[in-house]
Design a protein around this motif. Structure first.
Motif, PDB file in Angstrom:
ATOM      1  N   ARG A 143     -24.852 -89.945 -49.952  1.00 26.24           N
ATOM      2  CA  ARG A 143     -24.753 -89.640 -48.527  1.00 26.24           C
ATOM      3  C   ARG A 143     -26.055 -89.019 -48.064  1.00 26.24           C
ATOM      4  O   ARG A 143     -26.458 -88.003 -48.618  1.00 26.24           O
ATOM      5  CB  ARG A 143     -23.567 -88.706 -48.243  1.00 26.24           C
ATOM      6  CG  ARG A 143     -22.212 -89.321 -48.527  1.00 26.24           C
ATOM      7  CD  ARG A 143     -21.893 -90.495 -47.587  1.00 26.24           C
ATOM      8  NE  ARG A 143     -20.537 -91.009 -47.781  1.00 26.24           N
ATOM      9  CZ  ARG A 143     -20.207 -91.977 -48.622  1.00 26.24           C
ATOM     10  NH1 ARG A 143     -21.155 -92.547 -49.362  1.00 26.24           N
ATOM     11  NH2 ARG A 143     -18.961 -92.377 -48.745  1.00 26.24           N
ATOM     12  N   PRO A 144     -26.753 -89.618 -47.109  1.00 23.38           N
ATOM     13  CA  PRO A 144     -26.390 -90.846 -46.405  1.00 23.38           C
ATOM     14  C   PRO A 144     -26.525 -92.057 -47.317  1.00 23.38           C
ATOM     15  O   PRO A 144     -27.290 -92.027 -48.279  1.00 23.38           O
ATOM     16  CB  PRO A 144     -27.391 -90.908 -45.252  1.00 23.38           C
ATOM     17  CG  PRO A 144     -28.580 -90.162 -45.751  1.00 23.38           C
ATOM     18  CD  PRO A 144     -28.036 -89.051 -46.608  1.00 23.38           C
ATOM     19  N   TYR A 145     -25.771 -93.121 -47.022  1.00 27.46           N
ATOM     20  CA  TYR A 145     -25.741 -94.267 -47.920  1.00 27.46           C
ATOM     21  C   TYR A 145     -26.540 -95.446 -47.384  1.00 27.46           C
ATOM     22  O   TYR A 145     -26.774 -95.590 -46.193  1.00 27.46           O
ATOM     23  CB  TYR A 145     -24.299 -94.692 -48.211  1.00 27.46           C
ATOM     24  CG  TYR A 145     -23.443 -94.992 -47.000  1.00 27.46           C
ATOM     25  CD1 TYR A 145     -23.499 -96.234 -46.375  1.00 27.46           C
ATOM     26  CD2 TYR A 145     -22.547 -94.040 -46.515  1.00 27.46           C
ATOM     27  CE1 TYR A 145     -22.688 -96.515 -45.286  1.00 27.46           C
ATOM     28  CE2 TYR A 145     -21.733 -94.307 -45.422  1.00 27.46           C
ATOM     29  CZ  TYR A 145     -21.813 -95.553 -44.804  1.00 27.46           C
ATOM     30  OH  TYR A 145     -21.020 -95.821 -43.717  1.00 27.46           O
ATOM     31  N   LEU A 146     -26.938 -96.282 -48.316  1.00 25.69           N
ATOM     32  CA  LEU A 146     -27.607 -97.540 -48.018  1.00 25.69           C
ATOM     33  C   LEU A 146     -26.547 -98.638 -48.024  1.00 25.69           C
ATOM     34  O   LEU A 146     -25.603 -98.586 -48.809  1.00 25.69           O
ATOM     35  CB  LEU A 146     -28.653 -97.829 -49.094  1.00 25.69           C
ATOM     36  CG  LEU A 146     -29.637 -98.960 -48.829  1.00 25.69           C
ATOM     37  CD1 LEU A 146     -30.774 -98.463 -47.936  1.00 25.69           C
ATOM     38  CD2 LEU A 146     -30.198 -99.478 -50.152  1.00 25.69           C
TER      39      LEU A 146
ATOM     40  N   THR B 111     -28.728 -94.040 -32.704  1.00 24.47           N
ATOM     41  CA  THR B 111     -28.082 -92.742 -32.899  1.00 24.47           C
ATOM     42  C   THR B 111     -26.578 -92.956 -33.006  1.00 24.47           C
ATOM     43  O   THR B 111     -26.001 -93.752 -32.261  1.00 24.47           O
ATOM     44  CB  THR B 111     -28.402 -91.809 -31.721  1.00 24.47           C
ATOM     45  OG1 THR B 111     -29.816 -91.639 -31.649  1.00 24.47           O
ATOM     46  CG2 THR B 111     -27.739 -90.456 -31.890  1.00 24.47           C
ATOM     47  N   PHE B 112     -25.959 -92.277 -33.948  1.00 31.85           N
ATOM     48  CA  PHE B 112     -24.506 -92.358 -34.072  1.00 31.85           C
ATOM     49  C   PHE B 112     -23.943 -90.975 -34.354  1.00 31.85           C
ATOM     50  O   PHE B 112     -24.667 -90.052 -34.742  1.00 31.85           O
ATOM     51  CB  PHE B 112     -24.097 -93.353 -35.166  1.00 31.85           C
ATOM     52  CG  PHE B 112     -24.330 -92.863 -36.571  1.00 31.85           C
ATOM     53  CD1 PHE B 112     -23.300 -92.270 -37.296  1.00 31.85           C
ATOM     54  CD2 PHE B 112     -25.567 -93.000 -37.174  1.00 31.85           C
ATOM     55  CE1 PHE B 112     -23.503 -91.816 -38.585  1.00 31.85           C
ATOM     56  CE2 PHE B 112     -25.791 -92.552 -38.471  1.00 31.85           C
ATOM     57  CZ  PHE B 112     -24.755 -91.962 -39.172  1.00 31.85           C
TER      58      PHE B 112
ATOM     59  N   SER C 292     -29.634 -90.084 -36.808  1.00 32.18           N
ATOM     60  CA  SER C 292     -30.453 -91.263 -36.531  1.00 32.18           C
ATOM     61  C   SER C 292     -30.310 -92.218 -37.702  1.00 32.18           C
ATOM     62  O   SER C 292     -30.316 -91.792 -38.866  1.00 32.18           O
ATOM     63  CB  SER C 292     -31.921 -90.878 -36.361  1.00 32.18           C
ATOM     64  OG  SER C 292     -32.088 -89.973 -35.292  1.00 32.18           O
ATOM     65  N   THR C 293     -30.180 -93.500 -37.420  1.00 34.67           N
ATOM     66  CA  THR C 293     -30.022 -94.483 -38.477  1.00 34.67           C
ATOM     67  C   THR C 293     -30.967 -95.651 -38.239  1.00 34.67           C
ATOM     68  O   THR C 293     -31.414 -95.880 -37.109  1.00 34.67           O
ATOM     69  CB  THR C 293     -28.566 -94.965 -38.572  1.00 34.67           C
ATOM     70  OG1 THR C 293     -28.392 -95.714 -39.776  1.00 34.67           O
ATOM     71  CG2 THR C 293     -28.168 -95.807 -37.374  1.00 34.67           C
TER      72      THR C 293
ATOM     73  N   GLY D  71     -29.599 -97.923 -43.260  1.00 28.99           N
ATOM     74  CA  GLY D  71     -29.377 -96.586 -43.799  1.00 28.99           C
ATOM     75  C   GLY D  71     -30.568 -95.694 -43.552  1.00 28.99           C
ATOM     76  O   GLY D  71     -31.148 -95.693 -42.470  1.00 28.99           O
ATOM     77  N   LYS D  72     -30.935 -94.908 -44.578  1.00 25.78           N
ATOM     78  CA  LYS D  72     -32.049 -93.962 -44.473  1.00 25.78           C
ATOM     79  C   LYS D  72     -31.852 -93.023 -43.277  1.00 25.78           C
ATOM     80  O   LYS D  72     -32.784 -92.698 -42.543  1.00 25.78           O
ATOM     81  CB  LYS D  72     -33.383 -94.702 -44.362  1.00 25.78           C
ATOM     82  CG  LYS D  72     -33.759 -95.493 -45.610  1.00 25.78           C
ATOM     83  CD  LYS D  72     -33.996 -94.569 -46.781  1.00 25.78           C
ATOM     84  CE  LYS D  72     -34.341 -95.321 -48.058  1.00 25.78           C
ATOM     85  NZ  LYS D  72     -34.515 -94.420 -49.220  1.00 25.78           N
ATOM     86  N   ASP D  73     -30.616 -92.579 -43.089  1.00 25.50           N
ATOM     87  CA  ASP D  73     -30.274 -91.738 -41.942  1.00 25.50           C
ATOM     88  C   ASP D  73     -30.987 -90.390 -41.985  1.00 25.50           C
ATOM     89  O   ASP D  73     -31.308 -89.871 -43.065  1.00 25.50           O
ATOM     90  CB  ASP D  73     -28.764 -91.490 -41.889  1.00 25.50           C
ATOM     91  CG  ASP D  73     -27.971 -92.779 -41.768  1.00 25.50           C
ATOM     92  OD1 ASP D  73     -28.578 -93.833 -41.532  1.00 25.50           O
ATOM     93  OD2 ASP D  73     -26.736 -92.715 -41.934  1.00 25.50           O
TER      94      ASP D  73
END
Length: 406
Positions: free
Chosen positions: A282-285, A343-344, A255-256, A299-301
Protein backbone atom coordinates in the motif's frame (compact mmCIF):
# COMPACT_ATOMS: atom_id res chain seq x y z
CA UNK A 1 -9.58 22.43 -9.22
CA UNK A 2 -8.74 20.00 -12.04
CA UNK A 3 -9.43 16.41 -11.03
CA UNK A 4 -6.84 15.06 -13.45
CA UNK A 5 -4.11 16.15 -15.83
CA UNK A 6 -2.07 14.74 -18.67
CA UNK A 7 -3.60 12.63 -21.43
CA UNK A 8 -6.33 10.36 -20.02
CA UNK A 9 -6.56 7.49 -22.48
CA UNK A 10 -10.34 7.09 -22.44
CA UNK A 11 -10.97 10.64 -23.62
CA UNK A 12 -8.42 10.40 -26.43
CA UNK A 13 -9.81 6.99 -27.43
CA UNK A 14 -13.45 8.04 -27.46
CA UNK A 15 -13.38 11.78 -28.19
CA UNK A 16 -16.61 13.71 -27.68
CA UNK A 17 -19.19 10.94 -27.49
CA UNK A 18 -22.29 13.09 -26.89
CA UNK A 19 -22.97 16.74 -26.14
CA UNK A 20 -25.50 18.11 -23.67
CA UNK A 21 -27.13 21.54 -23.18
CA UNK A 22 -26.09 24.04 -20.50
CA UNK A 23 -29.16 26.27 -20.40
CA UNK A 24 -31.72 24.75 -18.02
CA UNK A 25 -35.04 26.31 -17.20
CA UNK A 26 -36.56 27.04 -13.81
CA UNK A 27 -38.20 23.75 -12.99
CA UNK A 28 -39.46 21.39 -10.31
CA UNK A 29 -38.57 17.70 -10.32
CA UNK A 30 -38.32 14.67 -8.05
CA UNK A 31 -34.53 14.50 -7.75
CA UNK A 32 -31.68 16.89 -8.47
CA UNK A 33 -28.52 14.90 -9.19
CA UNK A 34 -25.19 16.71 -8.92
CA UNK A 35 -22.47 14.87 -10.81
CA UNK A 36 -22.25 13.60 -14.37
CA UNK A 37 -19.65 10.85 -14.06
CA UNK A 38 -20.10 7.09 -13.86
CA UNK A 39 -21.52 7.32 -10.32
CA UNK A 40 -24.14 9.87 -11.36
CA UNK A 41 -25.01 7.86 -14.47
CA UNK A 42 -25.61 4.65 -12.50
CA UNK A 43 -27.71 6.48 -9.91
CA UNK A 44 -29.73 8.27 -12.61
CA UNK A 45 -30.40 4.95 -14.31
CA UNK A 46 -31.77 3.40 -11.12
CA UNK A 47 -33.93 6.43 -10.33
CA UNK A 48 -35.39 6.77 -13.83
CA UNK A 49 -36.25 3.07 -13.89
CA UNK A 50 -38.08 3.58 -10.61
CA UNK A 51 -40.29 6.19 -12.31
CA UNK A 52 -38.66 9.26 -10.78
CA UNK A 53 -37.98 12.50 -12.66
CA UNK A 54 -34.31 13.49 -12.47
CA UNK A 55 -32.42 16.66 -13.38
CA UNK A 56 -28.66 16.07 -13.63
CA UNK A 57 -26.23 18.99 -13.45
CA UNK A 58 -22.47 18.72 -14.04
CA UNK A 59 -20.00 21.61 -13.86
CA UNK A 60 -17.64 19.99 -16.39
CA UNK A 61 -18.51 18.13 -19.56
CA UNK A 62 -20.26 14.85 -18.88
CA UNK A 63 -17.78 12.14 -17.89
CA UNK A 64 -14.72 14.38 -18.04
CA UNK A 65 -14.00 14.50 -14.32
CA UNK A 66 -12.55 11.48 -12.57
CA UNK A 67 -14.45 9.10 -14.87
CA UNK A 68 -12.27 9.85 -17.89
CA UNK A 69 -9.18 9.11 -15.79
CA UNK A 70 -10.52 5.91 -14.22
CA UNK A 71 -8.55 2.77 -14.98
CA UNK A 72 -11.86 0.89 -14.51
CA UNK A 73 -10.72 -2.37 -12.93
CA UNK A 74 -13.81 -4.06 -11.55
CA UNK A 75 -12.52 -5.75 -8.41
CA UNK A 76 -14.62 -7.17 -5.62
CA UNK A 77 -11.58 -6.71 -3.39
CA UNK A 78 -11.92 -3.72 -1.10
CA UNK A 79 -8.83 -1.63 -0.35
CA UNK A 80 -9.00 -3.12 3.16
CA UNK A 81 -8.35 -6.88 3.13
CA UNK A 82 -11.22 -9.07 4.29
CA UNK A 83 -9.45 -10.37 7.41
CA UNK A 84 -8.56 -6.80 8.42
CA UNK A 85 -12.03 -5.48 7.67
CA UNK A 86 -13.38 -8.27 9.90
CA UNK A 87 -11.40 -6.82 12.80
CA UNK A 88 -12.95 -3.40 12.13
CA UNK A 89 -16.62 -4.22 11.59
CA UNK A 90 -17.09 -7.90 12.46
CA UNK A 91 -17.10 -11.09 10.40
CA UNK A 92 -20.69 -10.99 9.14
CA UNK A 93 -20.57 -7.39 7.92
CA UNK A 94 -17.11 -7.72 6.39
CA UNK A 95 -18.08 -10.82 4.45
CA UNK A 96 -21.25 -9.13 3.25
CA UNK A 97 -19.23 -6.19 1.90
CA UNK A 98 -17.08 -8.54 -0.15
CA UNK A 99 -19.99 -10.65 -1.38
CA UNK A 100 -21.93 -7.49 -2.25
CA UNK A 101 -19.07 -6.32 -4.49
CA UNK A 102 -19.01 -9.70 -6.25
CA UNK A 103 -22.73 -9.37 -6.85
CA UNK A 104 -22.20 -5.85 -8.20
CA UNK A 105 -19.94 -7.18 -10.98
CA UNK A 106 -22.73 -9.49 -12.16
CA UNK A 107 -25.34 -6.75 -11.79
CA UNK A 108 -23.27 -4.36 -13.89
CA UNK A 109 -22.76 -7.06 -16.52
CA UNK A 110 -26.49 -7.69 -16.72
CA UNK A 111 -27.26 -3.97 -16.87
CA UNK A 112 -24.86 -3.43 -19.78
CA UNK A 113 -26.38 -6.38 -21.68
CA UNK A 114 -29.94 -5.26 -20.98
CA UNK A 115 -29.30 -1.66 -22.03
CA UNK A 116 -27.26 -2.89 -25.04
CA UNK A 117 -24.35 -0.57 -24.26
CA UNK A 118 -21.03 -0.92 -26.08
CA UNK A 119 -18.53 -0.19 -23.31
CA UNK A 120 -15.74 -2.76 -23.77
CA UNK A 121 -16.99 -4.69 -20.75
CA UNK A 122 -15.40 -8.08 -20.15
CA UNK A 123 -15.24 -10.48 -17.24
CA UNK A 124 -11.71 -11.06 -15.99
CA UNK A 125 -9.96 -13.17 -13.40
CA UNK A 126 -7.55 -11.42 -11.04
CA UNK A 127 -4.24 -12.16 -9.35
CA UNK A 128 -3.41 -10.48 -6.04
CA UNK A 129 0.23 -11.18 -5.19
CA UNK A 130 2.45 -10.61 -2.15
CA UNK A 131 4.75 -7.66 -2.80
CA UNK A 132 7.42 -9.00 -0.44
CA UNK A 133 8.20 -12.00 1.75
CA UNK A 134 7.13 -10.19 4.89
CA UNK A 135 3.63 -9.70 3.46
CA UNK A 136 3.17 -13.37 2.60
CA UNK A 137 1.69 -14.43 5.99
CA UNK A 138 -0.94 -11.70 5.75
CA UNK A 139 -1.83 -12.79 2.21
CA UNK A 140 -2.17 -16.41 3.33
CA UNK A 141 -4.49 -15.25 6.11
CA UNK A 142 -6.48 -13.30 3.51
CA UNK A 143 -6.77 -16.37 1.30
CA UNK A 144 -8.16 -18.41 4.18
CA UNK A 145 -10.66 -15.67 5.06
CA UNK A 146 -11.95 -15.58 1.51
CA UNK A 147 -12.19 -19.36 1.31
CA UNK A 148 -14.26 -19.45 4.50
CA UNK A 149 -16.59 -16.85 3.00
CA UNK A 150 -17.19 -19.06 -0.03
CA UNK A 151 -15.36 -16.85 -2.53
CA UNK A 152 -13.95 -18.80 -5.48
CA UNK A 153 -10.18 -18.45 -5.02
CA UNK A 154 -7.01 -20.49 -5.59
CA UNK A 155 -3.62 -20.20 -3.93
CA UNK A 156 -0.64 -19.80 -6.23
CA UNK A 157 2.74 -20.71 -4.73
CA UNK A 158 6.15 -19.41 -5.75
CA UNK A 159 6.62 -22.11 -8.37
CA UNK A 160 3.36 -21.38 -10.15
CA UNK A 161 4.01 -17.64 -10.04
CA UNK A 162 7.44 -18.17 -11.57
CA UNK A 163 6.12 -20.43 -14.32
CA UNK A 164 3.16 -18.21 -15.21
CA UNK A 165 4.62 -14.74 -14.71
CA UNK A 166 8.43 -14.99 -14.89
CA UNK A 167 8.75 -11.22 -14.55
CA UNK A 168 6.83 -11.18 -11.26
CA UNK A 169 9.06 -13.19 -8.94
CA UNK A 170 6.82 -13.36 -5.88
CA UNK A 171 6.25 -16.03 -3.24
CA UNK A 172 2.49 -16.31 -3.34
CA UNK A 173 -0.77 -14.95 -4.74
CA UNK A 174 -4.54 -15.23 -4.54
CA UNK A 175 -6.14 -16.11 -7.89
CA UNK A 176 -9.78 -15.03 -8.06
CA UNK A 177 -12.43 -16.00 -10.59
CA UNK A 178 -14.51 -12.84 -10.05
CA UNK A 179 -13.48 -9.61 -11.76
CA UNK A 180 -13.97 -7.46 -14.80
CA UNK A 181 -13.03 -4.34 -16.70
CA UNK A 182 -14.85 -1.67 -18.68
CA UNK A 183 -14.53 1.65 -20.48
CA UNK A 184 -16.12 3.87 -17.82
CA UNK A 185 -16.49 6.90 -20.10
CA UNK A 186 -18.43 5.00 -22.77
CA UNK A 187 -20.52 3.33 -20.10
CA UNK A 188 -21.43 6.72 -18.60
CA UNK A 189 -22.65 8.13 -21.90
CA UNK A 190 -24.36 4.87 -22.82
CA UNK A 191 -26.40 4.82 -19.63
CA UNK A 192 -27.37 8.48 -19.92
CA UNK A 193 -28.41 8.17 -23.57
CA UNK A 194 -30.55 5.16 -22.69
CA UNK A 195 -32.24 7.09 -19.89
CA UNK A 196 -32.84 10.13 -22.09
CA UNK A 197 -34.71 7.91 -24.54
CA UNK A 198 -36.82 6.48 -21.72
CA UNK A 199 -37.79 9.98 -20.59
CA UNK A 200 -37.69 11.28 -17.06
CA UNK A 201 -34.09 12.54 -17.24
CA UNK A 202 -32.79 16.01 -18.10
CA UNK A 203 -29.02 16.58 -18.36
CA UNK A 204 -27.14 19.89 -18.24
CA UNK A 205 -23.37 20.11 -18.24
CA UNK A 206 -20.85 22.96 -17.92
CA UNK A 207 -23.27 24.48 -15.43
CA UNK A 208 -22.39 24.87 -11.75
CA UNK A 209 -24.45 24.88 -8.56
CA UNK A 210 -24.00 28.21 -6.77
CA UNK A 211 -26.20 27.73 -3.72
CA UNK A 212 -28.24 24.96 -2.10
CA UNK A 213 -31.26 25.84 0.02
CA UNK A 214 -32.68 23.13 2.26
CA UNK A 215 -36.33 23.12 3.30
CA UNK A 216 -38.33 20.69 5.43
CA UNK A 217 -39.87 18.94 2.42
CA UNK A 218 -37.73 20.04 -0.51
CA UNK A 219 -34.33 21.22 -1.73
CA UNK A 220 -33.61 24.07 -4.13
CA UNK A 221 -30.40 24.70 -6.07
CA UNK A 222 -29.48 27.94 -7.78
CA UNK A 223 -27.22 27.58 -10.81
CA UNK A 224 -24.59 29.94 -12.16
CA UNK A 225 -26.95 30.62 -15.06
CA UNK A 226 -29.37 32.19 -12.59
CA UNK A 227 -31.91 29.38 -12.98
CA UNK A 228 -33.41 27.50 -10.03
CA UNK A 229 -34.31 23.84 -9.75
CA UNK A 230 -36.45 22.56 -6.88
CA UNK A 231 -36.89 18.91 -5.95
CA UNK A 232 -38.02 16.56 -3.23
CA UNK A 233 -34.48 15.20 -2.91
CA UNK A 234 -30.90 16.12 -3.79
CA UNK A 235 -28.24 13.52 -4.63
CA UNK A 236 -24.59 14.63 -4.51
CA UNK A 237 -22.31 12.36 -6.54
CA UNK A 238 -19.34 14.63 -7.25
CA UNK A 239 -16.57 12.36 -6.04
CA UNK A 240 -14.26 13.80 -3.40
CA UNK A 241 -15.55 17.31 -4.20
CA UNK A 242 -18.73 16.29 -2.41
CA UNK A 243 -16.90 16.79 0.90
CA UNK A 244 -17.39 20.55 0.67
CA UNK A 245 -21.06 19.91 1.41
CA UNK A 246 -20.29 18.02 4.63
CA UNK A 247 -19.48 19.46 8.05
CA UNK A 248 -16.59 17.06 8.64
CA UNK A 249 -14.12 15.36 6.30
CA UNK A 250 -14.71 11.65 5.75
CA UNK A 251 -11.84 10.73 3.44
CA UNK A 252 -8.19 11.41 2.69
CA UNK A 253 -7.03 12.59 -0.75
CA UNK A 254 -4.30 10.92 -2.80
CA UNK A 255 -2.65 11.59 -6.13
CA UNK A 256 -2.43 8.63 -8.48
CA UNK A 257 -0.68 8.00 -11.80
CA UNK A 258 -1.26 5.79 -14.83
CA UNK A 259 0.26 5.05 -18.22
CA UNK A 260 -0.90 2.97 -21.16
CA UNK A 261 1.11 1.40 -23.94
CA UNK A 262 0.72 1.50 -27.66
CA UNK A 263 -1.37 -1.42 -29.03
CA UNK A 264 0.33 -4.82 -29.28
CA UNK A 265 -2.27 -6.91 -31.17
CA UNK A 266 0.28 -9.39 -32.54
CA UNK A 267 1.02 -10.52 -28.98
CA UNK A 268 -2.59 -11.04 -27.83
CA UNK A 269 -3.13 -12.29 -25.18
CA UNK A 270 -0.56 -10.04 -23.59
CA UNK A 271 -0.29 -12.41 -20.59
CA UNK A 272 -2.15 -15.51 -19.33
CA UNK A 273 -5.91 -14.91 -19.09
CA UNK A 274 -5.17 -11.17 -19.40
CA UNK A 275 -6.19 -11.20 -15.76
CA UNK A 276 -6.17 -8.13 -13.54
CA UNK A 277 -2.89 -7.92 -11.65
CA UNK A 278 -2.28 -6.08 -8.41
CA UNK A 279 -0.10 -6.32 -5.33
CA UNK A 280 -0.42 -6.33 -1.55
CA UNK A 281 1.75 -3.26 -0.88
CA UNK A 282 0.00 0.00 0.00
CA UNK A 283 -0.13 2.01 -2.14
CA UNK A 284 -0.36 -0.80 -4.69
CA UNK A 285 0.62 -1.22 -8.30
CA UNK A 286 -1.95 -2.65 -10.73
CA UNK A 287 -2.04 -3.78 -14.35
CA UNK A 288 -4.73 -4.60 -16.89
CA UNK A 289 -5.15 -4.91 -20.64
CA UNK A 290 -7.61 -3.20 -23.00
CA UNK A 291 -9.75 -4.45 -25.85
CA UNK A 292 -7.29 -3.00 -28.37
CA UNK A 293 -4.35 -4.91 -26.83
CA UNK A 294 -2.72 -2.23 -24.74
CA UNK A 295 -1.17 -2.68 -21.32
CA UNK A 296 -2.29 -0.24 -18.64
CA UNK A 297 -0.28 0.12 -15.45
CA UNK A 298 -1.02 2.47 -12.57
CA UNK A 299 -0.24 3.33 -8.99
CA UNK A 300 2.74 5.09 -7.41
CA UNK A 301 0.25 7.07 -5.31
CA UNK A 302 1.26 10.05 -3.21
CA UNK A 303 -0.58 11.96 -0.47
CA UNK A 304 -2.39 14.80 -2.21
CA UNK A 305 -1.06 18.28 -1.46
CA UNK A 306 -2.00 20.32 -4.50
CA UNK A 307 -2.89 19.82 -8.14
CA UNK A 308 0.29 21.62 -9.10
CA UNK A 309 2.56 19.31 -7.12
CA UNK A 310 0.63 16.26 -8.37
CA UNK A 311 1.11 17.34 -11.98
CA UNK A 312 4.81 18.16 -11.58
CA UNK A 313 5.45 14.56 -10.51
CA UNK A 314 3.88 13.08 -13.64
CA UNK A 315 7.08 12.77 -15.69
CA UNK A 316 8.95 11.06 -12.84
CA UNK A 317 6.04 8.76 -12.05
CA UNK A 318 5.66 7.84 -15.72
CA UNK A 319 9.28 6.71 -15.83
CA UNK A 320 8.82 4.67 -12.65
CA UNK A 321 5.73 2.97 -14.06
CA UNK A 322 7.52 2.28 -17.35
CA UNK A 323 10.33 0.61 -15.44
CA UNK A 324 7.89 -1.58 -13.51
CA UNK A 325 5.99 -2.50 -16.68
CA UNK A 326 9.18 -3.61 -18.42
CA UNK A 327 10.31 -5.56 -15.36
CA UNK A 328 6.97 -7.32 -14.81
CA UNK A 329 6.33 -8.04 -18.51
CA UNK A 330 9.78 -8.25 -20.14
CA UNK A 331 8.33 -10.06 -23.19
CA UNK A 332 6.22 -7.01 -24.13
CA UNK A 333 7.68 -4.15 -26.21
CA UNK A 334 6.14 -1.59 -23.87
CA UNK A 335 6.08 1.95 -25.28
CA UNK A 336 4.04 4.57 -23.45
CA UNK A 337 1.30 6.12 -25.56
CA UNK A 338 -0.60 8.14 -22.94
CA UNK A 339 0.08 9.11 -19.33
CA UNK A 340 -2.08 10.93 -16.81
CA UNK A 341 -2.59 11.65 -13.13
CA UNK A 342 -5.58 12.33 -10.95
CA UNK A 343 -6.89 12.74 -7.43
CA UNK A 344 -9.01 10.22 -5.55
CA UNK A 345 -10.39 9.86 -2.05
CA UNK A 346 -9.85 6.97 0.37
CA UNK A 347 -11.75 6.30 3.57
CA UNK A 348 -10.22 4.89 6.78
CA UNK A 349 -11.97 1.52 6.46
CA UNK A 350 -11.91 1.33 2.65
CA UNK A 351 -15.71 1.52 2.45
CA UNK A 352 -17.70 4.27 0.75
CA UNK A 353 -20.14 6.66 2.38
CA UNK A 354 -23.62 6.24 0.95
CA UNK A 355 -26.80 7.80 2.33
CA UNK A 356 -27.99 10.84 4.23
CA UNK A 357 -26.48 12.76 7.13
CA UNK A 358 -28.21 13.88 10.31
CA UNK A 359 -28.27 17.53 9.28
CA UNK A 360 -29.68 16.95 5.75
CA UNK A 361 -32.20 14.16 5.56
CA UNK A 362 -33.26 15.01 2.00
CA UNK A 363 -29.73 15.00 0.64
CA UNK A 364 -28.12 11.72 -0.34
CA UNK A 365 -24.37 11.32 -0.82
CA UNK A 366 -22.35 8.78 -2.77
CA UNK A 367 -18.68 9.38 -2.09
CA UNK A 368 -15.29 8.16 -0.87
CA UNK A 369 -14.95 5.26 -3.26
CA UNK A 370 -11.25 4.35 -3.26
CA UNK A 371 -10.01 1.63 -5.59
CA UNK A 372 -13.25 -0.04 -6.68
CA UNK A 373 -15.50 2.97 -7.09
CA UNK A 374 -17.53 1.71 -10.04
CA UNK A 375 -18.81 -1.29 -8.09
CA UNK A 376 -19.54 0.89 -5.08
CA UNK A 377 -21.50 3.13 -7.45
CA UNK A 378 -23.64 0.15 -8.49
CA UNK A 379 -24.40 -0.45 -4.82
CA UNK A 380 -24.95 3.27 -4.15
CA UNK A 381 -27.53 3.48 -6.94
CA UNK A 382 -29.65 0.79 -5.29
CA UNK A 383 -29.31 2.16 -1.75
CA UNK A 384 -30.17 5.72 -2.78
CA UNK A 385 -33.08 4.61 -4.95
CA UNK A 386 -34.53 2.57 -2.07
CA UNK A 387 -34.00 5.44 0.37
CA UNK A 388 -35.89 7.90 -1.82
CA UNK A 389 -38.67 5.36 -2.35
CA UNK A 390 -38.67 4.74 1.41
CA UNK A 391 -37.89 1.06 0.97
CA UNK A 392 -35.66 -0.85 3.35
CA UNK A 393 -32.24 -1.78 1.95
CA UNK A 394 -30.38 -4.40 3.96
CA UNK A 395 -26.96 -3.07 2.92
CA UNK A 396 -27.56 0.61 3.70
CA UNK A 397 -26.18 0.30 7.24
CA UNK A 398 -22.85 -1.09 5.99
CA UNK A 399 -22.01 2.15 4.18
CA UNK A 400 -23.82 4.72 6.31
CA UNK A 401 -22.20 7.86 7.73
CA UNK A 402 -22.81 6.69 11.30
CA UNK A 403 -21.29 3.19 11.00
CA UNK A 404 -18.92 2.39 13.85
CA UNK A 405 -15.78 1.99 11.70
CA UNK A 406 -16.21 5.54 10.36
Amino acid sequence: MDLLSGQPYWFYKNGIIHSYPNQPENTTTDVILMGGGITGALIANALVKAGLRVVMVEKRHIGLGSTSGSTALLQYEIDTDLHKLTELIGKKKAERCYIRCIEAISELHELIKKEKIEADFSLRKSLYYASSEKELPDLEKEFEARQRTGIDVEWWDKSRMRDTFPGIQKSGAIYSKNGGQVDALRLTHGLLQSDLKKGGLQIYDTVAVETITHHARSVKVTLNTGHEVSAKYLVIACGYESQEYLRRPVSVLHSTYAIISKPMPDLKPLWPDECLLWESARPYLYMRTTEDSRMLIGGKDEPFQSAGKRDRLLTRKRKQLESRAQKCMPHLPFTTDFSWCGTFAETPDGLPFIGTTDERSRTYFALGFGGNGILYSVIAAEIIRDGILQKKNEDAELFSFDRKSA
